[in-house]
Design an enzyme around this catalytic site. Structure first.
Site, mmCIF file in Angstrom:
data_model
loop_
_atom_site.group_PDB
_atom_site.id
_atom_site.type_symbol
_atom_site.label_atom_id
_atom_site.label_comp_id
_atom_site.label_asym_id
_atom_site.label_seq_id
_atom_site.Cartn_x
_atom_site.Cartn_y
_atom_site.Cartn_z
ATOM 1 N N ASP A 107 0.834 -1.210 0.000
ATOM 2 C CA ASP A 107 0.000 0.000 0.000
ATOM 3 C C ASP A 107 0.866 1.255 0.000
ATOM 4 O O ASP A 107 2.006 1.231 0.467
ATOM 5 C CB ASP A 107 -0.856 0.067 1.271
HETATM 6 N N1 URA Z 1 -1.437 -5.755 4.089
HETATM 7 C C1 URA Z 1 -1.812 -4.455 4.073
HETATM 8 O O1 URA Z 1 -2.762 -4.081 4.732
HETATM 9 N N2 URA Z 1 -1.095 -3.604 3.332
HETATM 10 C C2 URA Z 1 -0.017 -3.961 2.616
HETATM 11 O O2 URA Z 1 0.606 -3.149 1.952
HETATM 12 C C3 URA Z 1 0.363 -5.328 2.635
HETATM 13 C C4 URA Z 1 -0.374 -6.188 3.385
#
Ligand code: URA
Length: 244
Positions: A107
């Site tokens: 993310d």
């Molecule tokens: N889980 C999440 O919430 N975000 C990420 O970037 C990877 C795994």
């Protein structure tokens, strides 16, 4: 010419023939460099600039595989292009590495281990839902999850109408008002760790991926990258120099 090499070595590297058989191709007059037949053994060429043919067929070097890890900071997207013109992880690596693609996603606000490569086969293998590898995250969550909360995370919680697969969850530390959890999952659902923590009623304050399969982030500085070692590439199932 910094990277010039002997013609017979180039032909062997390209998989045309063994070094000895390549010498025969040359002395038999079957090899041209830039359209001109070359029959002298030991002739040097520039693999990047010269056009080599055997029996009029172009000879090209197989693309060298590149595997790197990046310690992604928060505030970067993992897609190559972003509709909102935000910075992308590709802004953090030099163009000289060639065109690389992130293996899976992190993310915008997640940091940590991100693999990038030009090995499409490996990317497919690592991201395919059927053989997804374990990924370990450190999640700092607000408040103090109970033992029952941790157990629920481990057994599976409902997110987006579907139960998560079993996970490994360990409390690794506490601050005045937050808890640091190590969470290992092998699925790769959208914002999975954040949603899992939200499902037990604890908001995620920060999230860092620290391992993916056999690869560990270690002490790589935030925003920095490094090549994977041959050993790491082999463990992932990629192609090393030694395999050529
Ligand atoms: N889980 C999440 O919430 N975000 C990420 O970037 C990877 C795994």
């Amino acid at each position: 010419m910094a990277d010039e090499m002997r013609l017979q070595k180039f032909l062997a590297l390209c998989g045309c023939a063994s070094r000895r058989a390549a010498e025969n191709l040359i002395t038999d007059g079957r090899v041209c460099v830039n359209g001109v037949p070359v029959t002298t053994l030991g002739t040097k060429i520039d693999p990047e600039a010269d056009f080599v043919t055997v029996d009029q067929k172009p000879v090209t070097k197989p693309e060298e595989k590149v595997y790197i890890m990046l310690n992604k900071p928060a505030g970067y997207v993992t897609t190559a292009k972003d509709n909102f013109n935000r910075q992308t992880v590709l802004d953090l690596i030099p163009d000289s590495l060639g065109r690389l693609y992130p293996v899976g996603r992190l993310d915008y606000d997640t940091q940590g281990l991100l693999l990038l490569t030009n090995d499409g086969e490996l990317t497919n293998r690592l991201t395919h839902p059927r053989h997804q590898v374990n990924k370990t995250y450190l999640a700092l969550v607000a408040g103090f999850p109970s033992n029952e909360d941790i157990e629920a995370l481990q057994k599976g919680v409902m997110i987006d109408g579907k139960k998560t697969q079993p996970a490994k969850v360990i409390i690794v530390g506490k601050t005045e008002n937050a808890t640091k959890l190590s969470i290992t999952i092998h699925e790769g659902r959208n914002r999975q760790v954040r949603k899992m923590c939200a499902a037990i009623g604890h908001a995620t304050i920060s999230l860092t991926r620290i391992a993916e399969g056999p690869i560990k982030l270690g002490d790589l500085a935030l925003g920095s990258w490094r090549h994977l070692t041959e050993d790491e590439v082999r463990k992932l199932g990629g192609t090393t120099h030694a395999d050529h």
